[in-house]
Design an enzyme around this catalytic site. Structure first.
Site, PDB file in Angstrom:
ATOM      1  N   CYS A 159     166.541  36.710 124.376  1.00 32.80           N
ATOM      2  CA  CYS A 159     166.591  37.683 123.278  1.00 32.80           C
ATOM      3  C   CYS A 159     165.913  37.168 122.007  1.00 32.80           C
ATOM      4  CB  CYS A 159     168.029  38.099 123.002  1.00 32.80           C
ATOM      5  SG  CYS A 159     169.123  36.779 122.412  1.00 32.80           S
ATOM      6  N   HIS A 210     173.181  37.192 119.948  1.00 30.27           N
ATOM      7  CA  HIS A 210     172.229  38.149 120.508  1.00 30.27           C
ATOM      8  C   HIS A 210     171.478  38.831 119.376  1.00 30.27           C
ATOM      9  CE1 HIS A 210     170.609  40.420 123.858  1.00 30.27           C
ATOM     10  NE2 HIS A 210     170.820  41.555 123.201  1.00 30.27           N
ATOM     11  N   HIS A 222     165.735  44.875 123.545  1.00 31.05           N
ATOM     12  CA  HIS A 222     166.366  43.558 123.561  1.00 31.05           C
ATOM     13  C   HIS A 222     166.304  43.010 124.975  1.00 31.05           C
ATOM     14  CE1 HIS A 222     170.484  44.844 125.221  1.00 31.05           C
ATOM     15  NE2 HIS A 222     169.740  45.929 125.220  1.00 31.05           N
TER      16      HIS A 222
END
Length: 255
Positions: A159, A210, A222
């Site tokens: 990510c 994240h 993502h």
């Protein structure tokens, strides 16, 4: 002729792993792409410890996967304005023949269709994307790339690597990890979010783990399983196929 390990080098392959320790069994902590210039912290064979000054990341790699350069050339490269490849793949010809480099690679010392670093000459065999795509188009170029912890390529990415690579191509250098990226840029209120803003997400312990990029005010790209598009709101990321919020919203930054 014996390969001399110098204090500085440039990645001369499309993508190489950088590991947590000097072992093929050690986890990949990040990757280098073609053209990334590094400092050699510890010399050895087959393992050397390197530092990628652009994001202050270090780790262990195979000593044979660099072109070694002098300190003067390293300083020139790291202080120069570098063009980064926007095409998914580009064929070049170098001292080992034809090879492909990928999105996010550094086109080091590019003059015309030629790159020279150390004693190696690389020739670009096709027309290069001249920087006419926007940040969102670059991000979508990674769509459906498999998730890979430590990955930074179109064949495997995590990510924070996704966010770092996309912004790098467009002239903004970010740290490697989401936990560091969250301390950069401008904090934006949720209601003021725009396309291209970067939301961060926390785990059960409240730690940022994240990150992604808004493609609309209510959608995010993502890397989770693969690089994908999912609905986004003030609660977090919602997976329609799983019918669950998979990542819990913490904040939004703008770069």
């Amino acid at each position: 002729m014996k390969l001399e390990i110098k204090a500085y080098g440039i990645c001369n392959l499309s993508v190489i792993p950088v590991r947590a320790s000097a072992s093929d069994e050690s986890e990949i902590v990040t990757q280098l792409l073609f053209g990334d210039a590094v400092e050699v912290l510890e010399k050895g064979q087959p393992w050397i410890k390197i530092k990628f000054a652009q994001d202050n990341y270090d780790g262990w790699m195979d000593f044979k996967q660099l072109t070694y350069i002098e300190s003067e050339e390293y300083e020139k490269i790291t202080n120069a304005s570098i063009q980064y490849l926007q095409d998914p793949l580009l064929t070049i010809t170098g001292p080992r023949g034809k090879q492909n480099i990928m999105l996010g690679s550094a086109l080091v010392n590019l003059t015309g269709n030629t790159m020279i670093f150390g004693k190696e000459i690389y020739t670009i065999d096709q027309t290069v994307n001249a920087g006419n795509q926007n940040l969102l188009q670059t991000a979508l170029g990674y769509l459906n790339t498999p998730y890979l912890w430590g990955g930074k390529s179109i064949f495997g990415i995590d990510c924070s690597g996704l966010v770092q690579n996309v912004f790098k191509v467009h002239g903004t250098l970010l740290p490697r990890d989401a936990s560091e990226q969250v301390h950069t840029g401008e904090l934006i209120e949720y209601k003021d979010r725009e396309i291209g803003d970067v939301p961060f997400f926390i785990n059960a312990k409240g730690i940022v783990h994240h990150v992604g990029i808004l493609t609309t005010k209510d959608e995010i790209i993502h890397a989770a399983g693969c690089v994908r598009l999912d609905p986004f709101d003030e609660k977090g990321i919602f997976r329609k196929d799983l019918e669950v919020y998979t990542h819990h919203y913490q904040s939004i930054r703008r770069y």
